[in-house]
Design a protein around this motif. Sequence first.
Motif, PDB file in Angstrom:
ATOM      1  N   LEU A  96       0.865  -1.171   0.000  1.00 51.24           N
ATOM      2  CA  LEU A  96       0.000   0.000   0.000  1.00 51.24           C
ATOM      3  C   LEU A  96       0.910   1.232   0.000  1.00 51.24           C
ATOM      4  O   LEU A  96       1.742   1.382   0.891  1.00 51.24           O
ATOM      5  CB  LEU A  96      -0.902  -0.025   1.224  1.00 51.24           C
ATOM      6  N   PRO A  97       0.765   2.098  -0.999  1.00 50.88           N
ATOM      7  CA  PRO A  97       1.734   3.182  -1.201  1.00 50.88           C
ATOM      8  C   PRO A  97       1.823   4.149  -0.031  1.00 50.88           C
ATOM      9  O   PRO A  97       2.833   4.824   0.136  1.00 50.88           O
ATOM     10  CB  PRO A  97       1.222   3.901  -2.455  1.00 50.88           C
ATOM     11  N   TYR A  98       0.761   4.207   0.786  1.00 52.02           N
ATOM     12  CA  TYR A  98       0.743   5.207   1.851  1.00 52.02           C
ATOM     13  C   TYR A  98       1.217   4.681   3.204  1.00 52.02           C
ATOM     14  O   TYR A  98       1.061   5.340   4.215  1.00 52.02           O
ATOM     15  CB  TYR A  98      -0.652   5.831   1.983  1.00 52.02           C
ATOM     16  N   LEU A  99       1.746   3.450   3.207  1.00 52.55           N
ATOM     17  CA  LEU A  99       2.194   2.899   4.481  1.00 52.55           C
ATOM     18  C   LEU A  99       3.714   2.734   4.501  1.00 52.55           C
ATOM     19  O   LEU A  99       4.316   2.295   3.523  1.00 52.55           O
ATOM     20  CB  LEU A  99       1.547   1.530   4.726  1.00 52.55           C
ATOM     21  N   LYS A 100       4.300   3.088   5.661  1.00 56.16           N
ATOM     22  CA  LYS A 100       5.712   2.805   5.872  1.00 56.16           C
ATOM     23  C   LYS A 100       5.892   1.295   6.013  1.00 56.16           C
ATOM     24  O   LYS A 100       4.934   0.584   6.342  1.00 56.16           O
ATOM     25  CB  LYS A 100       6.196   3.481   7.154  1.00 56.16           C
ATOM     26  N   VAL A 101       7.109   0.841   5.836  1.00 53.04           N
ATOM     27  CA  VAL A 101       7.380  -0.599   5.863  1.00 53.04           C
ATOM     28  C   VAL A 101       6.806  -1.262   7.114  1.00 53.04           C
ATOM     29  O   VAL A 101       6.117  -2.276   7.045  1.00 53.04           O
ATOM     30  CB  VAL A 101       8.896  -0.862   5.737  1.00 53.04           C
ATOM     31  N   LYS A 102       7.045  -0.654   8.296  1.00 55.24           N
ATOM     32  CA  LYS A 102       6.550  -1.292   9.526  1.00 55.24           C
ATOM     33  C   LYS A 102       5.026  -1.399   9.511  1.00 55.24           C
ATOM     34  O   LYS A 102       4.446  -2.369   9.993  1.00 55.24           O
ATOM     35  CB  LYS A 102       7.025  -0.539  10.766  1.00 55.24           C
ATOM     36  N   ASP A 103       4.356  -0.376   8.915  1.00 53.07           N
ATOM     37  CA  ASP A 103       2.899  -0.404   8.894  1.00 53.07           C
ATOM     38  C   ASP A 103       2.348  -1.380   7.854  1.00 53.07           C
ATOM     39  O   ASP A 103       1.207  -1.835   7.977  1.00 53.07           O
ATOM     40  CB  ASP A 103       2.342   0.998   8.650  1.00 53.07           C
ATOM     41  N   GLN A 104       3.151  -1.702   6.847  1.00 51.23           N
ATOM     42  CA  GLN A 104       2.731  -2.728   5.893  1.00 51.23           C
ATOM     43  C   GLN A 104       2.481  -4.030   6.655  1.00 51.23           C
ATOM     44  O   GLN A 104       1.606  -4.814   6.295  1.00 51.23           O
ATOM     45  CB  GLN A 104       3.810  -2.985   4.824  1.00 51.23           C
TER      46      GLN A 104
ATOM     47  N   ASP B 251      -7.216  -1.391  -6.976  1.00 53.80           N
ATOM     48  CA  ASP B 251      -6.286  -2.502  -6.744  1.00 53.80           C
ATOM     49  C   ASP B 251      -5.829  -2.547  -5.284  1.00 53.80           C
ATOM     50  O   ASP B 251      -5.605  -3.617  -4.736  1.00 53.80           O
ATOM     51  CB  ASP B 251      -5.109  -2.468  -7.729  1.00 53.80           C
ATOM     52  N   GLN B 252      -5.760  -1.351  -4.650  1.00 53.00           N
ATOM     53  CA  GLN B 252      -5.408  -1.366  -3.224  1.00 53.00           C
ATOM     54  C   GLN B 252      -6.492  -2.055  -2.402  1.00 53.00           C
ATOM     55  O   GLN B 252      -6.202  -2.830  -1.483  1.00 53.00           O
ATOM     56  CB  GLN B 252      -5.234   0.056  -2.711  1.00 53.00           C
ATOM     57  N   PHE B 253      -7.743  -1.728  -2.727  1.00 51.27           N
ATOM     58  CA  PHE B 253      -8.839  -2.390  -2.014  1.00 51.27           C
ATOM     59  C   PHE B 253      -8.804  -3.894  -2.284  1.00 51.27           C
ATOM     60  O   PHE B 253      -9.046  -4.710  -1.391  1.00 51.27           O
ATOM     61  CB  PHE B 253     -10.192  -1.816  -2.448  1.00 51.27           C
ATOM     62  N   GLY B 254      -8.478  -4.263  -3.538  1.00 55.30           N
ATOM     63  CA  GLY B 254      -8.384  -5.677  -3.888  1.00 55.30           C
ATOM     64  C   GLY B 254      -7.328  -6.383  -3.062  1.00 55.30           C
ATOM     65  O   GLY B 254      -7.558  -7.457  -2.512  1.00 55.30           O
ATOM     66  N   VAL B 255      -6.148  -5.766  -2.946  1.00 59.56           N
ATOM     67  CA  VAL B 255      -5.064  -6.358  -2.160  1.00 59.56           C
ATOM     68  C   VAL B 255      -5.507  -6.526  -0.718  1.00 59.56           C
ATOM     69  O   VAL B 255      -5.326  -7.586  -0.105  1.00 59.56           O
ATOM     70  CB  VAL B 255      -3.805  -5.471  -2.215  1.00 59.56           C
ATOM     71  N   LEU B 256      -6.135  -5.469  -0.172  1.00 58.91           N
ATOM     72  CA  LEU B 256      -6.561  -5.540   1.226  1.00 58.91           C
ATOM     73  C   LEU B 256      -7.562  -6.670   1.422  1.00 58.91           C
ATOM     74  O   LEU B 256      -7.507  -7.390   2.426  1.00 58.91           O
ATOM     75  CB  LEU B 256      -7.173  -4.208   1.656  1.00 58.91           C
ATOM     76  N   LYS B 257      -8.457  -6.821   0.457  1.00 58.23           N
ATOM     77  CA  LYS B 257      -9.424  -7.907   0.586  1.00 58.23           C
ATOM     78  C   LYS B 257      -8.719  -9.257   0.509  1.00 58.23           C
ATOM     79  O   LYS B 257      -9.035 -10.184   1.253  1.00 58.23           O
ATOM     80  CB  LYS B 257     -10.485  -7.809  -0.511  1.00 58.23           C
ATOM     81  N   ALA B 258      -7.748  -9.380  -0.403  1.00 58.36           N
ATOM     82  CA  ALA B 258      -7.004 -10.637  -0.517  1.00 58.36           C
ATOM     83  C   ALA B 258      -6.258 -10.928   0.781  1.00 58.36           C
ATOM     84  O   ALA B 258      -6.131 -12.078   1.188  1.00 58.36           O
ATOM     85  CB  ALA B 258      -6.030 -10.565  -1.684  1.00 58.36           C
ATOM     86  N   LEU B 259      -5.803  -9.867   1.454  1.00 63.02           N
ATOM     87  CA  LEU B 259      -5.084 -10.066   2.715  1.00 63.02           C
ATOM     88  C   LEU B 259      -6.040 -10.399   3.856  1.00 63.02           C
ATOM     89  O   LEU B 259      -5.600 -10.770   4.933  1.00 63.02           O
ATOM     90  CB  LEU B 259      -4.302  -8.809   3.087  1.00 63.02           C
ATOM     91  N   GLY B 260      -7.331 -10.227   3.631  1.00 62.61           N
ATOM     92  CA  GLY B 260      -8.289 -10.607   4.665  1.00 62.61           C
ATOM     93  C   GLY B 260      -9.072  -9.456   5.266  1.00 62.61           C
ATOM     94  O   GLY B 260      -9.709  -9.622   6.298  1.00 62.61           O
ATOM     95  N   ALA B 261      -9.043  -8.257   4.625  1.00 60.75           N
ATOM     96  CA  ALA B 261      -9.860  -7.153   5.127  1.00 60.75           C
ATOM     97  C   ALA B 261     -11.285  -7.372   4.670  1.00 60.75           C
ATOM     98  O   ALA B 261     -11.523  -7.655   3.504  1.00 60.75           O
ATOM     99  CB  ALA B 261      -9.341  -5.825   4.590  1.00 60.75           C
TER     100      ALA B 261
END
Lengths: 221, 345
Positions: A96-104, B251-261
């Motif tokens: 996610l482009p808006y998160l720092k590595v630790k927050d990823q 695509d960000q929402f898609g990734v988050l959903k794939a991660l379990g959000a």
Amino acid sequence: MTLVLEHVHKVYQDGPKEYVALNDASLQVKAGEFVAIVGPSGSGKSTLLSIAGALLSPTSGKVLLDGENIATLSKKEVTKRRLEKIGFVFQAAHLLPYLKVKDQLNVISVLAHKPKQKKADILAHFGLEHRINNYPNELSGGERQRVAIARALVNDPKLILADEPTASLDSSRGQEVVKLLAKEVNEGNKAGVMVTHDERVLGFADRIITIRDGKVEFVND
Amino acid sequence: MFLAIRELLFAKTKYILISLITTLTVSLIFIVSGLAEGLSADNASSIQGLAADYLVLEAEAEGELGNSFIPMQQAKEIMNDQEQEANTLSVQMMNATIGGGDKQISLALFATERGGMLMPEVMEGRFPKQENEVLADDSLKQEGIQIGDELQLGEKTSYVVSGFTTDQRYSHTPVVFIESEDLKQVNAVAVKGVAVTDGDYSAVPKIDALGGIPSYSQEQASLNMMIIFLYVITAFVLAAFFYVMTLQKRDQFGVLKALGANNKYLISGLITQIILLSVVSVGIATAISFGVGALFPADMPFILNMATIVQPAIIIIVVSVLGAVVSLYQVVKIDPLEAIEGVAA
Ligand SMILES: Nc1ncnc2c1ncn2[C@@H]1O[C@H](COP(=O)(O)OP(=O)(O)OP(=O)(O)O)[C@@H](O)[C@H]1O
Ligand SMILES: [Mg+2]
């Protein structure tokens, strides 16, 4: 964790046409085992991985995670299984482009309603300790992919799925990343499945499965 | 919250720009509301502040104070019929000069019984004692009138200002109160509590009588129309912005959903962002509106206080959230599979 696919069919409906992407595919991955899937483009590798990871439901057949058939669960339940049991590594890092590595990594704990633990250990493990406060656009491709792997592992998932994790990396970085994945799987007693086109990383796999035209053709023990 | 806040901070520029736009429209809403409130008071504060609950008017006047004429004899009977206190009210629009000078001043002359409940409180000077003394609204000071000045009405009549009261305006003119016992007809009988009436006369709640003041309804309606349009504009601006943002972040929402959000988490993040944005905009707009209000000249009909602001503020926040529904639908629709085969991020 064991992953079992039994007689899985997947038919894509494309307007009036039907396309059989998986035809009676069965396979088993035991705990601690790291399996590579190879096959020509369009043979159904990504489809198989998506079904194993509960991102896609099969047209018929069973997908058993530790004996539970996830093919019949509700969407909500399936999302929960993904969060709790499955770690994904995509072809691109998809950070996610808006998160720092630790927050990823923290985001996984937040989603799972778990306290944020110290992520320094796991990041150090991936050689990222000095990048903790950087944003993805400040990282190299290899670093990004390592963050993505760390993210896939942070919740200690029992099943790790990777779809061409080395596609965006040069060959030495690619080897490094796959080696890390194999080690995590073997030492953490997890089940691991990796789709790859890259023959140089096949050596890290415990087994190689070949798919052709939606059929599991060749299992190399 | 975790993601919502971090994304807001990361994409500051975008969000600051959009807040700027909504802050401006919200400021406009507040300023126009202040104007509506100010004009309303300028037009009707004397009726709004009248020490009565009902006005008994001639039935044929259809609620318009200026069209109602009640002969004194009848007015006395109506007063006697009431269970609680009641007094007559006569309203006359006049032009006056100060001590026979050249400058014409418009004013409304309110006449009522001596010692009745309708005379307002004295803020400055003293209560009228003699028959030719009046209590004037303090907005007349801006016309240069002071205590002791003479108001010349036509050739014969003149009154002396014995004191000032405040917030007494009628039809955009200052009100001058006089106690008088020799009126032949009045416009209304003002009644406390519940009014008792018969066929020729009807009782109107004080607030409804405002509509009978010339131009009151038209003024308020046109300003309210502007305010409603501004609500709609604010909602659309926010809805369009968040819709485009959501499409960009598919695509960000898609990734988050794939991660379990789950959808609930993603939606509450989006709503958090919208509420934060509109609350910040409302906050800044409040400061701007009070600042602008302070710059207006004192005689400009503009009233802005926290009570005026609360209602539009709540409407803005609610309307913004409603505008986000299209985006929420997009979020729910996104398939996590989009992430796995999507292009590199
Ligand atoms: N949503 C879809 N609708 C219709 N057909 C699809 C869809 N997704 C995949 N397919 C088809 O199913 C087949 C298998 O696709 P899949 O992505 O699993 O292949 P793959 O083995 O991962 O290929 P690659 O190595 O190129 O990634 C392909 O022929 C593809 O065109
Ligand atoms: Mg593929």
